[in-house]
Design a protein around this motif. Structure first.
Motif, short mmCIF file in Angstrom:
data_model
loop_
_atom_site.label_atom_id
_atom_site.label_comp_id
_atom_site.label_asym_id
_atom_site.label_seq_id
_atom_site.Cartn_x
_atom_site.Cartn_y
_atom_site.Cartn_z
N PRO A 1 0.79 -1.24 0.00
CA PRO A 1 0.00 0.00 0.00
C PRO A 1 0.82 1.29 0.00
O PRO A 1 0.28 2.35 -0.29
N LEU B 1 -5.35 4.67 0.58
CA LEU B 1 -4.69 5.01 1.84
C LEU B 1 -4.87 6.47 2.19
O LEU B 1 -5.01 6.82 3.38
N THR C 1 1.57 -0.98 7.66
CA THR C 1 0.21 -1.12 7.13
C THR C 1 0.07 -2.53 6.60
O THR C 1 0.65 -2.88 5.57
N LEU D 1 -5.31 -3.27 3.78
CA LEU D 1 -5.92 -2.06 3.27
C LEU D 1 -6.98 -2.41 2.23
O LEU D 1 -6.69 -3.10 1.25
N ARG E 1 -8.65 -0.30 7.31
CA ARG E 1 -7.19 -0.34 7.31
C ARG E 1 -6.72 -0.94 8.63
O ARG E 1 -7.25 -0.59 9.70
N LYS F 1 -12.58 4.01 7.41
CA LYS F 1 -12.50 5.24 6.60
C LYS F 1 -13.70 6.14 6.87
O LYS F 1 -14.84 5.68 6.94
#
Length: 274
Positions: free
Chosen positions: A87, A95, A245, A248, A253, A267
């Motif tokens: 990501p 992202l 990370t 995703l 995430r 998100k």
């Protein structure tokens, strides 16, 4: 053996795969990919449901280990099937957004502080507690870097609701690892006595060079209550931290710290234009 037969045997080459077989192969790959996406969606919903059942702010504070073990197992399952394996290189469009922290396996740096623990202890009182922990990621002008803004709201009862926003950069090391350092912070009054509500400006002021004026109406008059925000207060000699990370998607995430502490972000809708 005749010359014609010998020639036909030595000159024979395998027939090309029929177009129908090729199309069937492609359909199977597409079906497998679609099935994996459906399974990830189901796993995401199950994870978020389990986090919701844990309750807020309990989900971001240490404790209640039996309930967390199942959530941590669900996180590991999702990590093994991430739809975005790399990501950070280049930064995925998925992202760069505003994210709300909904779960931390061992709390966060902020929620482990004595002040935050004290707020939780008295959170049953009106207007007292910790809420709205967010992380925003955006592009930077520097190569291999992202800008980050980490904020949280603290309710202090009659002293009002305050937002602390810590700004910094992600130095991208590889496809999943970023080395995080913080450059400064802002402190903003967000509300008083549950009556006066102020717009969230800490993120916008993170890179400002002058004072910002916030008014409670679009027209500033002598009867309007106004507040001035200071510029970002620099953080000197900030230490760095590694942040991975590990999952995703479009809506969820998952990240891990160096100590393998796990974080789940959801998100947020895009902010309206200012």
């Amino acid at each position: 053996m005749s010359a014609a037969v010998a020639c036909s045997l030595t000159c024979w080459t395998p027939a090309a795969r029929p177009k129908r077989a090729a199309r069937l192969h492609d359909h199977r790959l597409l079906a497998a990919s679609s099935s994996a996406n459906v399974n990830s969606d189901i796993a995401e919903r199950a994870l978020l449901t389990a986090v919701d059942s844990l309750g807020y702010p309990a989900a971001i504070f240490p404790g209640n280990e039996p309930a967390r073990s199942g959530i941590d197992s669900s996180i590991a399952t999702l990590e093994a099937a991430t739809p975005t394996p790399s990501p950070l290189q280049p930064p995925s469009g998925r992202l760069l957004a505003d994210w709300k922290l909904v779960y931390a396996s061992d709390g966060t740096y902020v929620t482990r502080t004595a002040a935050a623990q004290a707020l939780v202890a008295v959170s049953k009182l009106p207007g007292v507690g910790v809420a709205d922990i967010q992380q925003s990621l955006s592009e930077s002008t520097a190569a291999s870097q992202l800008r980050t803004s980490n904020s949280a709201c603290f309710g202090l009862g009659p002293l009002g609701d305050w937002e602390v926003c810590i700004n910094g950069v992600w130095d991208v090391q590889d496809g999943t690892l970023a080395r995080v350092s913080f450059t400064g912070f802002t402190l903003q009054l967000r509300g008083l006595l549950g009556i006066i509500k102020l717009p969230r400006m800490a993120k916008a002021s993170a890179h400002a060079s002058n004072l910002m004026l916030i008014c409670c109406s679009s027209r500033c008059t002598t009867t309007c209550l106004c507040f001035k925000l200071p510029v970002t207060v620099p953080i000197q000699n900030s230490r760095t931290a590694d942040f991975y990370t590990t999952y995703l998607s479009e809506e969820v995430r998952i990240a891990r710290g160096k100590s393998r502490n796990m974080f789940v972000f959801k998100k947020l809708p895009p902010s309206p234009p200012r």
